[in-house]
Design a protein around this motif. Structure first.
Motif, PDB file in Angstrom:
ATOM      1  N   LEU A 179     -33.611  34.733  -1.386  1.00 10.56           N
ATOM      2  CA  LEU A 179     -32.374  33.990  -1.197  1.00 10.56           C
ATOM      3  C   LEU A 179     -32.290  32.905  -2.259  1.00 10.56           C
ATOM      4  O   LEU A 179     -33.207  32.089  -2.400  1.00 10.56           O
ATOM      5  N   LEU A 180     -31.214  32.898  -3.018  1.00 11.55           N
ATOM      6  CA  LEU A 180     -31.000  31.906  -4.070  1.00 11.55           C
ATOM      7  C   LEU A 180     -29.913  30.934  -3.640  1.00 11.55           C
ATOM      8  O   LEU A 180     -28.857  31.346  -3.146  1.00 11.55           O
ATOM      9  N   PHE A 181     -30.169  29.648  -3.819  1.00 14.76           N
ATOM     10  CA  PHE A 181     -29.207  28.608  -3.458  1.00 14.76           C
ATOM     11  C   PHE A 181     -28.894  27.773  -4.683  1.00 14.76           C
ATOM     12  O   PHE A 181     -29.795  27.348  -5.403  1.00 14.76           O
ATOM     13  N   SER A 182     -27.620  27.556  -4.926  1.00 13.05           N
ATOM     14  CA  SER A 182     -27.184  26.710  -6.031  1.00 13.05           C
ATOM     15  C   SER A 182     -26.110  25.770  -5.513  1.00 13.05           C
ATOM     16  O   SER A 182     -25.017  26.206  -5.128  1.00 13.05           O
ATOM     17  N   ALA A 183     -26.422  24.485  -5.489  1.00 10.29           N
ATOM     18  CA  ALA A 183     -25.548  23.512  -4.824  1.00 10.29           C
ATOM     19  C   ALA A 183     -24.166  23.418  -5.464  1.00 10.29           C
ATOM     20  O   ALA A 183     -23.177  23.166  -4.775  1.00 10.29           O
ATOM     21  N   PHE A 184     -24.071  23.627  -6.770  1.00 14.35           N
ATOM     22  CA  PHE A 184     -22.802  23.424  -7.460  1.00 14.35           C
ATOM     23  C   PHE A 184     -22.157  24.735  -7.910  1.00 14.35           C
ATOM     24  O   PHE A 184     -21.293  24.727  -8.784  1.00 14.35           O
ATOM     25  N   SER A 185     -22.578  25.836  -7.319  1.00 16.52           N
ATOM     26  CA  SER A 185     -21.981  27.123  -7.631  1.00 16.52           C
ATOM     27  C   SER A 185     -21.123  27.600  -6.463  1.00 16.52           C
ATOM     28  O   SER A 185     -21.209  27.080  -5.357  1.00 16.52           O
ATOM     29  N   SER A 186     -20.319  28.595  -6.724  1.00 11.29           N
ATOM     30  CA  SER A 186     -19.516  29.203  -5.669  1.00 11.29           C
ATOM     31  C   SER A 186     -19.553  30.714  -5.844  1.00 11.29           C
ATOM     32  O   SER A 186     -19.100  31.232  -6.877  1.00 11.29           O
ATOM     33  N   PRO A 187     -20.157  31.433  -4.881  1.00  7.38           N
ATOM     34  CA  PRO A 187     -20.734  30.931  -3.629  1.00  7.38           C
ATOM     35  C   PRO A 187     -22.082  30.247  -3.875  1.00  7.38           C
ATOM     36  O   PRO A 187     -22.715  30.456  -4.904  1.00  7.38           O
ATOM     37  N   GLN A 188     -22.478  29.448  -2.903  1.00  2.68           N
ATOM     38  CA  GLN A 188     -23.731  28.715  -3.057  1.00  2.68           C
ATOM     39  C   GLN A 188     -24.958  29.590  -2.804  1.00  2.68           C
ATOM     40  O   GLN A 188     -26.030  29.304  -3.337  1.00  2.68           O
ATOM     41  N   PHE A 189     -24.801  30.635  -2.011  1.00  2.00           N
ATOM     42  CA  PHE A 189     -25.933  31.490  -1.657  1.00  2.00           C
ATOM     43  C   PHE A 189     -25.752  32.891  -2.236  1.00  2.00           C
ATOM     44  O   PHE A 189     -24.653  33.454  -2.200  1.00  2.00           O
ATOM     45  N   ARG A 190     -26.853  33.429  -2.756  1.00  2.00           N
ATOM     46  CA  ARG A 190     -26.892  34.822  -3.212  1.00  2.00           C
ATOM     47  C   ARG A 190     -28.221  35.431  -2.763  1.00  2.00           C
ATOM     48  O   ARG A 190     -29.213  34.724  -2.601  1.00  2.00           O
ATOM     49  N   THR A 191     -28.234  36.726  -2.577  1.00  2.00           N
ATOM     50  CA  THR A 191     -29.446  37.426  -2.154  1.00  2.00           C
ATOM     51  C   THR A 191     -29.782  38.522  -3.149  1.00  2.00           C
ATOM     52  O   THR A 191     -28.903  39.281  -3.565  1.00  2.00           O
TER      53      THR A 191
END
Length: 491
Positions: A310-322
């Motif tokens: 699970l990848l999280f990026s606070a300033f991206s959209s979407p914030q979560f990617r798998t």
């Protein structure tokens, strides 16, 4: 004509086989769910009749399997079908080890304690610093200087006094990790460096423990459940380990800590909370009944799940990617049939994780003549006879800088950095009789920049081909604060 008829018959048979296999798969899923419900019902019936296994309750059996306070504390999650009384009893029985009581470990341990995990182990050899407090929520200003393990223990005991807290106030090593891990069911890697990640993963494989691993830096985070289910090395049905995902460590000079790269508090908090969530999901998942009808560990009977990151990026959209991950690597040094890492390698100290990650020696690229102490630099005249280049990034330079210095952030590439320095006038064409000095935060990037200048000058590509006396300020601004200006901001 006969050939066409046979082909049609083969196609029909394939179609019937596919339909039958699909029906069989569905029936197996229904059977597994039914067995799980029966097992849950049996345990609950035993609990109410006073016959629940004592190790699931951990106290004198009474009319109810949990105490009145436990019903009050955990009722909001027990009423959910995903947890229920059966899942709560599993949590109470569980022993979870949290390695690292920092930005990840603090929220992870807090939610595990709040959920009612029976035994929580805390491992950390550091002490609380003021710079920790913006993200490490278990610590406080009054506990600066205290062991992080003791600080987290005080916080968790105040939050929930019911669990048993085991304190391990030291850094893990290959010789200590196996003994510590053996007492727990599940491990959370809440550390922040590749050396500890490889050590923790290797130990989990050898000890047969699932591992919930997370990391966070700047505004990014990642999470993965490893060695789940925890099959022995060589068993392809086991979950992949850290070495399967990252067979080789990153270059040592590319590894940034939170102190060097920065971290946004809520980012590391999100990842720590997700670690606790994954741990709770693993611990409360129902087990299948064994041959003799007794419940067994939920990790032993799970079919091998496809690991995902699970990848999280606070300033991206979407914030979560798998990202779907591959299964165990066929040549993995830790968990494959070709594994070369054994328990003896850990206990006898044969594995040098620092050397494996390229950290045997600190960066020391320059000769003594190409370096100067902060105190000696401070005594030099500031009359234009020397040039000071600050290679920190623009954000840090804006926070605090020495008057008259030129900001040329280190780019990681010597040639590109030289080009930028020339454009900014930090490497003037007329350098005769002048000296160049380079400074950074800790004294590492400045050495790389000095080495880049030396390489260019030695190759005859410097300004007018003139040799330049260029030196690095040893220890960077950390040394400047210690040796020259005690009021220099510490961050």
């Amino acid at each position: 004509m006969a050939f066409t008829s046979i082909t049609d018959q083969i196609t029909l048979l394939h179609s019937q086989i596919a339909a039958t296999e699909s029906q069989l798969l569905n029936l197996r899923a229904q059977l597994s769910a039914a067995e799980s419900r029966v097992e849950t019902a049996r345990h609950l019936e035993q609990a109410y009749q006073g016959g629940f296994p004592a190790e699931w309750i951990g106290e004198t059996l009474s009319r109810w399997p949990l105490s009145g306070e436990e019903y009050k504390r955990y009722g909001r999650q027990m009423i959910m079908k995903e947890v229920g009384l059966h899942g709560q009893l599993r949590l109470k029985q569980a022993k979870v080890l949290v390695v690292g009581c920092g930005g990840l470990g603090c929220p992870a341990a807090a939610y595990l304690a709040g959920a009612g995990v029976g035994t929580i182990g805390l491992v950390d050899g550091d002490t609380v610093e003021a710079s920790n407090l913006h993200r490490q929520i278990a610590h406080s200003t009054s506990r600066v200087g205290l062991s992080k393990v003791e600080s987290a223990y005080e916080y968790l005991r105040e939050l929930n006094p019911l669990p048993n807290y085991e304190r391990h106030p030291f850094h893990l090593s290959p010789t200590t990790a196996p003994d510590v891990f053996s007492a727990y069911d599940l491990v959370l890697d809440c550390t922040d460096h590749p050396t500890s990640r490889y050590l923790i993963s290797d130990t989990c494989v050898l000890a047969g423990k699932p591992l919930v691993s997370a990391s966070a830096l700047k505004t990014e985070g990642q999470l993965i459940v490893l060695n789940n289910p925890p099959k022995p090395p060589g068993d392809p049905t086991g979950g992949p380990c850290y070495r399967c995902v990252f067979p080789k460590p990153p270059p040592a000079d590319s590894v940034l800590s939170c102190g060097e790269g920065g971290i946004l508090g809520p980012v590391v908090g999100v990842m720590g909370v997700l670690q606790a969530l994954e741990a709770i999901k693993l611990l409360t998942s129902p087990s299948k009944p064994s041959v003799n009808g007794n419940g067994i560990s939920p990790f032993e009977q799970q079919e091998s799940p496809r690991a995902s990151m699970l990848l999280f990026s606070a300033f991206s959209s979407p914030q979560f990617r798998t990202i779907r991950m591959r299964a165990r690597h066929a040549s993995c040094a830790a968990c494959s049939s070709m594994a070369t890492i054994t328990s003896q390698h850990l206990t006898d100290g044969a594995l040098d994780y620092a050397a494996f990650c390229g950290l045997t020696h600190p960066i020391n690229l320059l000769s003594p003549q190409a370096r100067i102490t902060a105190a000696d630099f401070a005594r030099l005249p500031r009359d234009g006879s020397n040039i000071l280049i600050d290679v920190r990034d623009e954000t840090q330079y804006a926070m605090c800088a020495l008057r008259g210095s030129i900001n040329v952030p280190w780019s990681g590439s010597g040639q590109k950095w030289i080009e930028t320095a020339l454009q900014k006038g930090a490497l003037p064409m007329d350098v005769a009789g002048r000296e160049l000095f380079v400074v950074c935060r800790y004294g590492n990037d400045s050495q790389l920049a000095v080495k880049a200048i030396q390489d260019v000058m030695e190759g005859g590509a410097g300004p007018s081909g003139t040799s330049v006396n260029v030196r690095d300020i040893r220890g960077g601004f950390r040394a400047w604060r210690a040796e020259v200006d005690g009021e220099w901001p510490e961050y």
